[in-house]
Scaffold this active site. Structure first.
Site, short mmCIF file in Angstrom:
data_model
loop_
_atom_site.label_atom_id
_atom_site.label_comp_id
_atom_site.label_asym_id
_atom_site.label_seq_id
_atom_site.Cartn_x
_atom_site.Cartn_y
_atom_site.Cartn_z
N GLY A 46 55.41 76.61 9.39
CA GLY A 46 56.52 76.53 10.31
C GLY A 46 57.39 75.33 10.00
N GLN A 51 63.48 68.81 11.39
CA GLN A 51 62.69 68.39 10.22
C GLN A 51 63.49 68.43 8.92
OE1 GLN A 51 59.25 71.13 11.30
NE2 GLN A 51 58.20 69.42 10.37
N CYS A 94 51.37 68.61 10.36
CA CYS A 94 52.83 68.76 10.44
C CYS A 94 53.43 68.29 9.12
CB CYS A 94 53.37 67.92 11.60
SG CYS A 94 55.16 68.01 11.77
N LEU A 95 54.38 69.06 8.58
CA LEU A 95 55.00 68.67 7.31
C LEU A 95 55.71 67.31 7.41
CD1 LEU A 95 56.49 72.10 6.13
CD2 LEU A 95 54.41 70.97 5.31
N HIS A 136 54.29 74.52 18.62
CA HIS A 136 54.51 73.33 17.78
C HIS A 136 55.99 73.24 17.35
CE1 HIS A 136 52.97 70.58 14.38
NE2 HIS A 136 54.24 70.79 14.07
N GLU A 137 56.55 74.37 16.91
CA GLU A 137 57.94 74.35 16.42
C GLU A 137 58.94 74.19 17.58
OE1 GLU A 137 58.15 73.83 13.37
OE2 GLU A 137 56.09 74.43 12.95
N HIS A 140 59.15 70.61 18.45
CA HIS A 140 59.99 69.84 17.52
C HIS A 140 61.45 69.81 17.99
CE1 HIS A 140 57.81 68.45 14.01
NE2 HIS A 140 57.24 69.61 13.81
NI NI Z 1 55.58 70.03 12.64
#
Ligand code: NI
Length: 172
Positions: A46, A51, A94-95, A136-137, A140
């Protein structure tokens, strides 16, 4: 398609609230395509607008292996409209926070309302991993990171790593 730079923990844009999308045009479609390419290149499941430095309420998710299997989807203006009282606890990463993993409590089932890239309304029911990714997304886009859901004690264990990431970000 372009692989975009992924913003890392310590970058203030990750703490901002993304804006509602009102224009559903080529530019939005290109952003979603670039985000999918970026997510794929990073082996993520995701990725949200913040991000990649874009404060628009868009996320992409790769549902391969989940119940919507094999589908890459883009959700615009997502909103969690139902959360089951039943919860599940699984490890998340998380990226934007590479190398940090922790168990996070999330609703087991959710209903997600939003729009597709054409602006058409959609609603998705998701459970387990898919529900977790959607939560989660969506977080963000509200400036919330998974580490915010940890207890003070759990966060304390990650303190050193997080401080180092903030120092690196400040030095850029
Ligand atoms: Ni994340």
């Amino acid at each position: 398609m372009t692989v975009l730079e992924i913003r890392k923990y310590g970058d203030p844009i990750l703490r901002e609230r993304a804006r509602t999308v009102t224009v559903f045009d080529e530019k939005l479609a290109r952003l979603a395509a670039d985000m999918m390419a970026t997510m794929e290149a990073a082996n993520g499941v995701g990725l949200a607008g913040n991000q990649v430095g874009v404060l628009e309420r868009v996320f992409v998710a790769d549902m391969a292996g989940f119940e919507l299997s094999g589908k890459k989807i883009a959700v615009v203006n997502p909103e969690i409209v139902f959360r089951s009282p039943e919860e599940s606890v699984e490890e998340e990463g998380c990226l934007s926070i590479p190398g940090v993993y922790a168990e996070v409590r999330r609703p087991k089932k959710i209903r997600l309302a939003g729009q597709n890239l054409k602006g058409e309304k959609m609603e998705l029911e998701a459970e387990d991993m898919a529900a977790r990714v959607f939560c989660h997304e969506t977080d963000h886009l509200n400036g919330v990171l998974f580490i915010d859901h940890l207890t003070a004690l759990e966060r304390d264990l990650l303190k050193g790593k997080l401080a180092e990431m903030r120092r690196k970000a400040a030095a850029l």
